[in-house]
Every structure is written in C-alpha cells, then in structure tokens.
Write an enzyme that holds these catalytic residues in place. Structure first.
Site, PDB file in Angstrom:
ATOM      1  N   THR A   1      -8.170   2.823 -52.288  1.00 22.15           N
ATOM      2  CA  THR A   1      -7.985   1.930 -52.259  1.00 22.15           C
ATOM      3  C   THR A   1      -6.801   1.525 -51.417  1.00 22.15           C
ATOM      4  O   THR A   1      -6.360   0.933 -51.141  1.00 22.15           O
ATOM      5  CB  THR A   1      -8.280   1.374 -54.440  1.00 22.15           C
ATOM      6  OG1 THR A   1      -9.490   0.909 -53.843  1.00 22.15           O
ATOM      7  CG2 THR A   1      -7.471   0.111 -53.573  1.00 22.15           C
TER       8      THR A   1
ATOM      9  N   GLU B   1      -9.921  13.591 -62.068  1.00 24.19           N
ATOM     10  CA  GLU B   1     -10.537  14.762 -60.650  1.00 24.19           C
ATOM     11  C   GLU B   1      -9.416  14.927 -60.172  1.00 24.19           C
ATOM     12  O   GLU B   1      -9.692  15.991 -59.325  1.00 24.19           O
ATOM     13  CB  GLU B   1     -11.729  13.477 -59.868  1.00 24.19           C
ATOM     14  CG  GLU B   1     -10.656  12.847 -59.166  1.00 24.19           C
ATOM     15  CD  GLU B   1      -9.802  11.715 -59.648  1.00 24.19           C
ATOM     16  OE1 GLU B   1      -9.844  11.015 -58.769  1.00 24.19           O
ATOM     17  OE2 GLU B   1     -10.271  11.466 -60.832  1.00 24.19           O
TER      18      GLU B   1
ATOM     19  N   ILE C   1     -14.600   0.592 -53.640  1.00 24.12           N
ATOM     20  CA  ILE C   1     -14.833   1.404 -52.892  1.00 24.12           C
ATOM     21  C   ILE C   1     -16.325   1.409 -52.443  1.00 24.12           C
ATOM     22  O   ILE C   1     -17.127   0.809 -50.538  1.00 24.12           O
ATOM     23  CB  ILE C   1     -14.615   2.454 -52.141  1.00 24.12           C
ATOM     24  CG1 ILE C   1     -14.611   4.153 -52.891  1.00 24.12           C
ATOM     25  CG2 ILE C   1     -12.880   3.053 -51.475  1.00 24.12           C
ATOM     26  CD1 ILE C   1     -14.117   4.675 -52.004  1.00 24.12           C
TER      27      ILE C   1
ATOM     28  N   ASN D   1      -5.253  13.740 -63.541  1.00 29.37           N
ATOM     29  CA  ASN D   1      -4.948  12.342 -63.251  1.00 29.37           C
ATOM     30  C   ASN D   1      -5.857  10.803 -64.325  1.00 29.37           C
ATOM     31  O   ASN D   1      -6.328  10.817 -65.538  1.00 29.37           O
ATOM     32  CB  ASN D   1      -5.066  11.665 -61.735  1.00 29.37           C
ATOM     33  CG  ASN D   1      -6.852  12.250 -61.922  1.00 29.37           C
ATOM     34  OD1 ASN D   1      -7.520  12.670 -62.873  1.00 29.37           O
ATOM     35  ND2 ASN D   1      -6.761  11.191 -60.849  1.00 29.37           N
ATOM     36  N   LEU D   2      -4.921  10.127 -63.743  1.00 25.11           N
ATOM     37  CA  LEU D   2      -5.854   8.736 -64.684  1.00 25.11           C
ATOM     38  C   LEU D   2      -7.512   8.453 -64.602  1.00 25.11           C
ATOM     39  O   LEU D   2      -8.300   8.551 -65.949  1.00 25.11           O
ATOM     40  CB  LEU D   2      -5.925   7.353 -63.818  1.00 25.11           C
ATOM     41  CG  LEU D   2      -6.248   5.756 -63.867  1.00 25.11           C
ATOM     42  CD1 LEU D   2      -5.737   5.729 -65.878  1.00 25.11           C
ATOM     43  CD2 LEU D   2      -5.947   5.348 -62.840  1.00 25.11           C
ATOM     44  N   CYS D   3      -8.128   9.081 -63.812  1.00 26.75           N
ATOM     45  CA  CYS D   3      -9.539   9.483 -63.936  1.00 26.75           C
ATOM     46  C   CYS D   3     -10.279  11.331 -63.955  1.00 26.75           C
ATOM     47  O   CYS D   3     -11.397  11.274 -63.544  1.00 26.75           O
ATOM     48  CB  CYS D   3     -10.479   9.395 -62.292  1.00 26.75           C
ATOM     49  SG  CYS D   3      -9.424   6.747 -62.510  1.00 26.75           S
TER      50      CYS D   3
ATOM     51  N   CYS E   1      -3.462   9.300 -56.677  1.00 28.57           N
ATOM     52  CA  CYS E   1      -2.846  10.316 -57.764  1.00 28.57           C
ATOM     53  C   CYS E   1      -1.880  10.540 -57.960  1.00 28.57           C
ATOM     54  O   CYS E   1      -1.390  11.050 -57.004  1.00 28.57           O
ATOM     55  CB  CYS E   1      -4.240  10.847 -58.163  1.00 28.57           C
ATOM     56  SG  CYS E   1      -5.838   9.946 -57.886  1.00 28.57           S
TER      57      CYS E   1
END
Length: 949
Positions: free
Chosen positions: A354, A586, A772, A582-584, A370
């Site tokens: 994004t 991965e 996405i 990170n935030l997610c 990220c």
C-alpha cells in the site's frame, strides 16, 4: 443456541427415521426417482421466502415450522405403506400441511406457483411465452430530466445507459443487463442529479451480488463509468464521458494530460514528465479495467486514486503506470522498465504494498511498508522514538517498537534519585501518537510494541489492551506482542521458575539469544539470589505462560513471537540483533538506537500463476524476477523521513516478497485446506518463490553490486534459509519438528550466491495483504477462507462477498438458489450445517473456524523453512480452552515458526440475517446491529484494525 443450528433442509433428518428410503416418486414423464425429503423443505422455504421475503430465512419460527411441516408431510406420505407416490400427491400434502398450520398466505403462494408451472408446461403456453414481445406490453415511461452540477437539466439518456449496462454485462453470462437497467430506471425520478443516476446504476447491480457473484464485476464496471466521467472531466477541464469501447483511444489522449495535471497540482514528481509519455500511453491496456470486482475498484477509488479537492483525476491503468514509473526513475532504460513493471501490476500477477501504491511517482515517495525501532532508556531516547513513530507513520508506514531496554517499575533513576514508573506510561503516549497521526485519513497510524518476557513490567504489559483498570495504563489503539526466548518455554515445559528483571541491571540480555542468553540469564538469577540485583521478581514460568495465553484470548494481545528462532535463522546475525518484529509480525530485521530497520513489501498473486496441473513455474519465475527488481528499486527512490531509517535501508537493502491468493489456489486445485496435500502445496509453492527470489537478488548483485554488510552474513557462508534450520535445531538440542525436504537444485543456487553475492540482506516475508488482495480480488495472503458469504468491512465501507468457487460448484450440482443463499446467511457462510451441500464441498470450502488450527501451523512451518524473515500467521479457534491454546502455541514454537499474529475466535462481523441487498458499501451504508464478539476482540475484517488494511 441449539435452535439456531436448525437449518431449513435438515428438516428431513427426523423424517428419515421412517422408511422413506424405500419410497419412490413417479415423475410426470413416467420415470421414477428416490424420495428426497429435503426437496420438500426447499419447496416450503421458497414459498415462505416469496411471502415473507429474505427475513424468513433468518427466522427461528419459520425454520422450526418448516422442519415440523416437512416431518408431517413425510409421515403422511410414508404412513400408508405405499412404495411410490406421484409428484402431485406430494404437492397436495404440502398444501394441506400449510393450510392446517394456518399459513394461508404461504399456501396461496404455493398454489399459484403450482398453477403457473402447470400452465407453462402446456405446449401452446410455452410457445406463447417464447414469442411474446414484452416491449409491446410495457407502459411508456415518463420523461426524466437529469440535473447537472451547474443546475441545468437534460433528458435522461436512456440509450447511453443501455450501452453502459450492456458493456458492464459483456462476457458475464450470469448477469442480466435488462434487469440492471430496469431497476435503475425504476429508481430515477424527474430532476435526479447526475451522480445519483450513476449511484443508481451501481446499486442496481451490486444488490444481486449475494445471489450471483458475477454482479460484483458488473457493479465495478458501472462504477468505472462514474470514475471515467469524473476523471476525464477533471483532466480535460470540461465534462466528458466515455464508454469502455472509447478507452482504447481515450487513454492515449488522456495520459500525458493526466501527468501534467498531477505535476501542476504539486502531487506528481515533475521528473515523470521527462519520460516518453506517448510510448508509455501506447502500452496501456484499457481492457484490464474490466478485471476489478466491485470491492477492489471501490477500494482503489476511495483510497488510492489521486484527487484534487476530492475530485479524482487518475484512472486505474494510469494509476498502475504511475506507480511503475515512480519505481523506474533510476533505471537506465526507464520506459522499458516502466512498461515491464506496469505489465506486472496491471495483470495483478504481483502487487506492491500500500505505501508504494499510495506514493510512488509523487513528490513524497515514501514507499516502504514497515519500520522497526529500538527505544533507548532515557527521556531523550524515549521521546525521540515517539517522534520517529509520528514521522514514519505520516507517510503510511507500519511500526514495530522494541521497548525492552526501558527500565521497569521500581528501577532507580540516577538523575533524580527516584524510582521509575516503568515502561507503561510511555506506551500510553506512543498509543495516542498513533491515533493522532493517521496518514492523512488514508488509514490509521499503527504501531506494535514488543517486550521481552523477562522484563519487570511484563505482567502490566499483558494488561494494556484490557477494557478494565486504570485508563492511564491502557493502550486500546496499539498492538502489543511478547518477544519470547526459548529458555522461557523450556522452563514452562520443565515446570521451573522464571525471574523478571529491570533491563538497566541486566543490559546484555537484550542483545543475547540462544546458549549465550541462557548462560547470562542464569548468571543474573544467581546474582539476584546473592542480593547483587536490586529489582527482580520470581514467578512460576507456567503461571506466567497461562496468563499470557489467557490475556491473548481475552483481548487478542499480546501476540506470541519467538526471539531465538528469529535470531538464530537471521542472515544478518553478524551485524546485530533482531529485537522485535513489525506491526504484522512478518519482518525480522536488526535494530539499534542508531538504525531503524525498513522493509519494502510486495506480494505474488499465487492463483494468477495456476494451470490445470499446478503452478506455472516459468511464469512464476518471470514474475518473481521482476518483482524483486521493483522492490530493490524502492530503496533507491524512497523518501526517508528519518536518518536512522535511511542509514539502515541503504546499508542492508532488505525487501520482503510474499504471496496472496493461497486459499483461491487450493480451491482451483480442489485441495481442502485441512489436508496433507495443502501442506505439501504450501511447501512447494513457497520453495519456488524462495528459490527464484534469492536467484533474482543474486542476479542484481552481479549487475548492481552486493549490499554493504554482505560479508560475514549467512549468505556469504553459503547458508541459505533452508540451511539455517540446522542452526535452530542445534540450539534446541534437536527439539524441532520441521520437514526439511526439498525439490529444487539448491546446491546450484548456493554456489551462485557464493559467487555473485546478494543485493539484499533479506528477500522474503509474507505480509497480511488485506487491502491489495481486495484490489486483486483474491483471498488474503495465506489465510483460509473466513466465510463463504459475508459482509466484509474496511475503510471503504461494507461489501457483500460470496465465494465464487463455491457458487460455481453449487450451480453445477443444481443447488444454488435463494434457499441456499438464505441458509448461508443464517449459518454465517458455513456449509457444515447445511445438509444438502455434499460432503466433498463441505470439506473443500471449510472455513477458518471449522478446521483444526494445527493445519495452519503445519502449513506455516513448511513455508517458514524457505523464508529469511517470517509470515503473518493468524490462528483460528472456535472454542479456545487453556489446554488447546497451550498445545497450539507450543506446537507453533516446536514447528519452528518465528512469529504468530492474531488469535481469532468468532468474529463480530457476521452476515446480516435479514438481507444483504442494499446494505453494503459506502454508497449506501446502513447501520447494522452485529453480535458481540467472543474471545479476541479484533474481528476478521475490522475497519479500525490497521492489520486488516
């Protein structure tokens, strides 16, 4: 609760206790067929739906009544000792049962239906119906005038509407263009505004999505007409409209003017004007505008297409080409590379993340996804970290903060001779900063705080997302994650104690892992026992683990991530330490106070590379090679908001190539997610992506040079991700359950890396891809399907989503009808409660909450062996228990996973029981009362959850 599980067609179950299997039905053509009670249930259901509307499908009263009536009809037919019945006999009994039950309106509807069917069966009426001209009997419509933005009016151009609707239905066999047109005209009134006409067209089409998924494409094409009118008018400075047939020439004329419009508005980089715009415009493929489903195009319109004062001036193919141009700015043959990148994006074989889609080619090209930071243990360091969060979030970055260095509650503050309040008050400030900096309204600022399990404040950290307690010590808008060392889980399994420390007294624990961590930790425990450590506390490891799992179930946080697996398999362990994800969850990159780790993401659309027999290996190789080049280019054209992020990205050049559409690929290959075959496909597909991505980065190293810190890395030692598993196995004394089989020639690739080096320190990471994947119209990342029919919520609104693979299968078996739609709504898109759905389809289309989550772990383990970073892995449990959670997360650890993501129990997002028509999407958003969630608080498509965007 048991009443809610009664389905329309299960009414026959009780009746089948009688001997209906011996009963045959004599059809009108003289042939016989086995008696099937479910057909009675379906007929009754249709009658109730015809009289009471869609609401009947969600009514417990109606469903119980249908079950009772079906049983009575079956009893009446089988209780006479007969071995065969006529169709008319069955219908008579249905009428009689309805009349006796007092359902006179429904009985009348059933009688009328019988009469209509009987009349249609006569030869003369069939001929009359086939030759009748409906237009001769249609009353003339009143004249409708359309009001333009300037107040002028013109007659409604019905002929143009007919052209647009015909184009929208072209190639969509299940879409009825006349139906859309009639419904649109029925919604129009004299003096209607032009934008309301466009809205009526879209609403007419999308109202049928729940019964026919192809209407989603028709709705998207009608929305596309609206976008063309808005965009062409803004670029050309005058009202313009174009059909899809016009766009082959219209795009060529529009594109150079679009670039100039964006530059004049200060939105596009003036460097774009130096490209050969005529050559690029000629490469545009307008027909690819037709590949969007409605959710994808609406998302693109709401969040991605550039606008001036909220008027869009960017068409979808111009959007893809603008992104490709921005990534090509520093290429030697810019136009050729831009066309190559455009081809990949517009075909949706690969999609950039994004931030790249938002900002590529603009005057502020912050393209990275990220950012990972480490917060230092003093006031200036803490507030510098929070400031950096704001700067990084401003341009669409997702953040992971390592807070472990900040001293715990009760630790001494030398400057004031006081005691610390711990890390929590600063986390509250970080939380509020994320809320305040929301990326210009495009999506919420988002941050995840990580804390290591030995930190003194770990128990307060666990409570951050609770809805009770002191609000000053709660962070409702920030994600949290546990950074768990192997030693802690080993203590849990052995029943040992666990000691909590303040990091100012044990500073090296933060940077240690594996055997070195164990040695230092045990040494600090000894010092604590000797009185040499001021602030510490001892707990039972299993008690803390239980509390971690309990809070995870109750609040969805903190997530469980594994420090040692992330570090022992990191290619960059020679140059630092992975302190968080990170935030997610991965991204697993090194961080220091002086370096903010940055990762640039994109995902391969797996289902776009399928053939009848599996993956197209050559096409996948071409896609991955181009995708890795695009991701590497991002590093050089990127706009960095902090010097720490630029320094790290230029030195190490990490990228993260992932995938999406995994569940779609399984559907296409007829493989149930809960199967060994699915686990094997997860393995083989990831192996191919990994092989080609590493090869592509090595090719770039030969062309452009190695990344600065290559020497000393695992790459430079010939240790690839598949090889690094052995390092983890050794550190755990063999306590690792991972399949190490492979199919490709990894020896050849290992030799190539040793010769040529690597352009990127890290190459692979599987992100969530929620937005996405919406654009591409495929399933999210590696996720199992959530529901087969549901309302999907995101920042663009609420959208009806039906599983097109299931619908096609049900159609092929003659099972797709309004009753099936009603049943799917009632059972939240789950097939296992609908008896007339065959068992093989129930297995193939099982939803996330119907499968044993261990299958997700097994598939993730097979992928993880090929990844140099990690994967965003959600885990689903219908009815979590302490024992089940304990087994699941210990299995994730033992199967070699680096991280896990959300634990999801039943979501707050359910199909609206009454009807889906007219309630979905921003265009006509109607508040819907939804059940409260159970378990984890983040719903699967929570529009306020950054991870879902």
């Amino acid at each position: 609760m048991e009443r809610a599980l009664v389905t329309i067609v299960s009414a026959g179950k009780a009746a089948q206790a009688a001997p209906p299997n011996q009963l045959t039905v004599v059809r009108r053509d003289g042939n016989s067929t086995a008696f099937d009670p479910t057909k009675i249930s379906v007929a009754l259901s249709k009658a109730f739906l015809a009289v009471e509307g869609s609401e009947a499908g969600a009514s417990h009263r109606v469903r119980d009544l249908i079950a009772d009536l079906t049983a009575k009809v079956v009893d009446a037919l089988t209780g006479r000792g007969r071995h065969s019945v006529q169709v008319e006999d069955i219908q008579d009994q249905v009428e009689l049962a309805l009349m006796r039950a007092g359902e006179h309106q429904v009985a009348r509807a059933y009688v009328l239906y019988r009469e209509e069917r009987a009349k249609a069966r006569t030869p003369e009426n069939a001929a009359e119906l086939s030759t009748s001209d409906s237009t001769n009997n249609t009353p003339a419509r009143p004249v409708i005038n359309v009001r333009a933005a300037d107040g002028s009016t013109t007659p409604l151009d019905v002929d143009r509407l007919r052209v647009i609707v015909a184009e929208a239905a072209a190639g969509l066999d299940a879409v009825d263009a006349e139906l859309i047109l009639d419904e649109t005209l029925g919604s129009c009134y004299d003096g209607i505004a032009q934008h309301e006409v466009e809205l009526a067209l879209v609403m007419a089409a999308r109202g049928y999505v729940e019964t026919e998924p192809e209407y989603s494409y028709a709705a998207a094409r009608l929305l596309l007409d609206q976008i063309r009118r808005e965009t062409l008018g803004r670029v050309h400075g005058e009202a313009r409209q174009a059909s899809q047939a016009d766009m082959a020439t219209a795009y060529v004329d529009y594109f150079p003017q679009y670039i100039q419009t964006g530059i004049d508005a200060g939105l596009l980089d003036p460097e774009l004007a130096t490209f050969d715009l005529a050559k690029l415009a000629a490469a545009i493929k307008p027909e690819r505008d037709l590949n969007f489903a409605f959710l994808g195009l609406q998302t693109l319109y709401d969040r991605y297409l550039l606008h001036i004062d909220k008027t869009r001036f960017e068409l979808p193919q111009a959007f893809f080409l603008r992104v490709a141009m921005g990534i090509s700015l520093k290429e030697e043959h810019r136009e050729d590379r831009a066309i190559e990148f455009y081809e990949l994006l517009s075909s949706m074989r690969f999609m950039s993340s994004t931030p790249t889609l938002f900002n590529s080619g603009t005057t502020r090209p912050q393209l990275s996804s990220c950012f990972l930071t480490t917060v230092d243990d003093d006031l200036s360091g803490i507030f510098a970290g929070i400031r950096n969060n704001a700067l990084l979030a401003k341009y669409s970055g997702g953040l992971g903060n390592d807070w472990t260095p900040v001293r715990g509650i009760g630790a001494k503050i030398r400057g004031t001779n006081g005691e610390s309040q711990g890390v929590v008050p600063f986390l509250k400030i970080a939380n509020d900063t994320a809320v305040a900096v929301n990326q210009g309204g495009k999506r919420k600022g988002a941050v995840c705080a990580y804390l290591e399990t030995w930190h003194m404040d770990i128990e307060e950290f666990l409570d951050l997302r609770k809805n009770t307690g002191d609000e000053r010590r709660r962070t409702h808008d920030m994600n949290t994650a546990n950074w768990v060392p192997d030693l802690f889980l080993q203590r849990v399994e052995s029943g040992g104690d666990w000691t909590l420390f303040s990091p100012d007294e044990v500073p090296d624990l933060h940077d240690l892992y594996g055997a070195a961590f164990k040695t230092a930790y045990e040494n600090y425990e000894h010092k604590a026992d000797q009185g040499e450590i001021r602030v510490f506390r001892r707990v039972k490891a299993v008690d803390l683990w239980r509390r971690m799992l309990t809070v995870l179930f109750e609040t969805g946080h903190p997530w469980i991530t594994f420090k040692d697996a992330c570090n022992l398999r990191s290619p960059q362990q020679h140059d630092g330490v992975v302190h968080s994800s990170n935030l997610c969850t991965e991204i697993t990159l090194n961080t220091t106070v002086d370096e903010t780790a940055v990762c640039n993401l994109g995902s391969v659309n797996l289902v776009a590379h399928l053939t009848d027999t599996g993956l197209d290996a050559e096409l996948l190789k071409r896609t991955v090679k181009t995708a890795v080049r695009m991701l590497d280019n991002v590093i050089d054209v990127n706009f960095y908001t902090t010097p720490e992020s630029e320094r790290a990205n230029q030195r190490h050049r990490p990228v993260g190539l992932g995938l999406m559409g995994f569940a779609d690929a399984l559907f296409a290959l007829r493989i149930p997610y809960s199967s060994d075959a699915a686990v094997a496909f997860a393995d083989s597909s990831m192996e191919q992506i990994s092989y080609h991505a590493i090869e592509a980065s090595s090719d770039l190293a030969a062309e452009r040079g190695r990344y600065q810190t290559y020497e000393g890395s695992l790459w430079s030692q010939g240790i690839l991700p598949i090889d690094s598993l052995e390092l983890l196995r050794q550190a755990r004394n063999g306590d690792l359950t991972v399949d190490t089989s492979k199919q490709l020639d990894w020896d050849a690739l290992r030799g190539k890396v040793l010769r040529e080096g690597m352009r990127n320190s890290n190459v692979l990471a599987i992100a969530p891809t929620a937005t996405i994947s919406n654009i591409c119209g495929v399933s999210q990342s590696i996720e199992p399907i959530y529901r087969n029919l549901f309302v999907k919520s995101n920042m663009s609104g609420e959208f009806t989503v039906a599983n097109p693979y299931l619908v096609a299968d049900l159609k092929a078996r003659g099972l797709w009808d309004q009753v099936m739609v009603s049943d799917l709504k009632y059972h939240d898109g789950i097939l296992s409660q609908i008896d007339r759905v065959p068992a093989d389809l129930q297995e193939l289309y099982a939803t996330a909450f119907e499968m044993d989550p261990l299958w997700l772990v097994k598939a993730a383990s097979r992928r993880q062996k090929w990844l140099d970073q990690a994967q965003s892995l959600n885990l689903y449990m219908t009815a979590p228990s302490g024992k089940a959670l304990d087994e699941l997360y210990r299995s994730a650890w033992r199967y070699g996973l680096k991280t896990t993501y959300y634990l999801r129990s039943q979501s707050a997002t359910h199909v609206e029981k009454s009807t889906l028509q007219g309630t979905d999407g921003r265009l006509n958003a109607v508040p819907v009362a939804l059940p409260e969630p159970t378990g984890a608080v983040c719903s699967i498509e929570d529009p306020d959850c950054e991870a879902c965007q």
